[in-house]
Design an enzyme around this catalytic site. Structure first.
Site, PDB file in Angstrom:
ATOM      1  N   LYS A  71      47.705  99.344  71.118  1.00 38.23           N
ATOM      2  CA  LYS A  71      46.605  98.524  71.189  1.00 38.23           C
ATOM      3  C   LYS A  71      45.613  99.526  72.439  1.00 38.23           C
ATOM      4  O   LYS A  71      44.541  99.402  72.213  1.00 38.23           O
ATOM      5  CB  LYS A  71      46.471  97.216  71.918  1.00 38.23           C
ATOM      6  CG  LYS A  71      47.221  96.117  70.898  1.00 38.23           C
ATOM      7  CD  LYS A  71      47.281  94.764  71.371  1.00 38.23           C
ATOM      8  CE  LYS A  71      47.515  93.766  70.360  1.00 38.23           C
ATOM      9  NZ  LYS A  71      47.460  92.423  70.981  1.00 38.23           N
ATOM     10  N   ASP A 108      41.907  88.659  70.691  1.00 35.95           N
ATOM     11  CA  ASP A 108      42.831  87.886  71.051  1.00 35.95           C
ATOM     12  C   ASP A 108      42.384  86.644  71.695  1.00 35.95           C
ATOM     13  O   ASP A 108      42.795  85.627  71.804  1.00 35.95           O
ATOM     14  CB  ASP A 108      43.828  88.771  72.005  1.00 35.95           C
ATOM     15  CG  ASP A 108      44.841  89.431  71.093  1.00 35.95           C
ATOM     16  OD1 ASP A 108      44.947  89.239  69.697  1.00 35.95           O
ATOM     17  OD2 ASP A 108      45.356  90.738  71.625  1.00 35.95           O
TER      18      ASP A 108
END
Length: 279
Positions: A71, A108
């Site tokens: 990420k 997210d």
């Protein structure tokens, strides 16, 4: 044939990757909307990430989700980074645009907020102070989302105090660190409690404290979804507190990517939840 003329293809990159439920999620939406395309999981070791990632547009990929441990790394290859991905310091949703550019986003926090809004109608981050447990990447996204939704204060606790201190310094005065041993005291007066740690997951120990100091009006959320009802949520149920499980965060965070890659805005509903929970 250009990549845009091929059947739409997307996927998820991680290492390891066998646990991911993302293909089930996106394939459910593909089937529902009658889209001829696919979404696949790709296990990419860190040492191979750069070469593998750069080959994806040539293979017809319109975008990918990115999970641990890539990420943060993926930001180095992005042409444009969204404000929220830059603030969090990580991206989970990549879009390969027709002009050759690479757009990195982090959905997210979006998934977190949409899950709480759907599971606890009327809830708002601005309802009052929040207690966030954990100081990893998920905590970054949750803190960013809560602040964007008006949380007046975030109390942050982590087993390793220094990691929580570092994260609090990055987000500013509204985030303050509390000691892991004093978490129950920190529940006094909070409106929202969020567990972003692995404690409570299948095979892991439960959180080492109770909700006895938390207001009955507080909303309790665990971003874990295996098991769906964690020990923390079981206690919230027993105390008749509002609670929201973690599955919806996974489902909602996938929506922006699916729309960007396949051109359809998907929905999160009970049929999708049932499909995701099926053996």
């Amino acid at each position: 044939m250009t990549s845009r003329n091929r059947l739409p293809l997307a996927g998820v990159l991680g290492w390891p990757i066998a646990h991911t439920r993302s293909p089930r999620l996106h394939r459910h939406w593909l089937a529902r909307h009658g889209i001829e395309g696919d979404y696949i999981s790709l296990g990419i070791e860190p040492r191979d990430f750069e070469s593998a990632f750069q080959s994806l547009p040539l293979l017809g990929f319109r975008g990918v989700n990115v999970t641990i441990p890539h990420k943060e790394t993926v930001l180095r290859f992005a042409t444009k980074v969204s404000d929220r991905a830059a603030l969090i310091g990580a991206a989970n949703t990549i879009t390969f645009r027709e002009d050759g550019s690479i757009y990195a986003d982090n959905t997210d926090g979006y998934g977190f907020l949409e899950n709480l809004r759907a599971g606890a109608p009327g809830w708002k981050g601005s309802d009052g102070p929040a207690l966030v447990l954990g100081a990893g990447g998920a905590a970054r996204a949750v803190i960013s989302a809560l602040l964007s939704d008006g949380a007046p204060e975030i109390r942050l606790a982590n087993r390793t105090r220094s990691r929580a201190d570092f994260l609090a310094d990055q987000f500013g005065a509204k985030v303050r660190t509390v000691d892991w041993l004093h978490v129950e005291d920190a529940m006094d007066g909070v409106a929202t409690i969020v567990n972003t740690t692995a404690l409570g997951m299948t095979g892991q120990q439960a959180l080492p404290f109770s909700l006895k100091r938390a207001p009955r009006t507080a909303l309790v959320n665990d971003i874990v979804y295996a098991p769906l009802i964690t020990p923390l949520l079981e206690e919230a149920q027993s105390r008749r507190m509002r609670w929201v499980d973690g599955l919806g965060m996974l489902l909602h965070q996938g929506r922006p990517g699916f729309e960007a890659w396949y051109g359809v805005a998907p929905e999160v509903d009970e049929d999708l939840r049932a499909a995701m929970l099926a053996d």
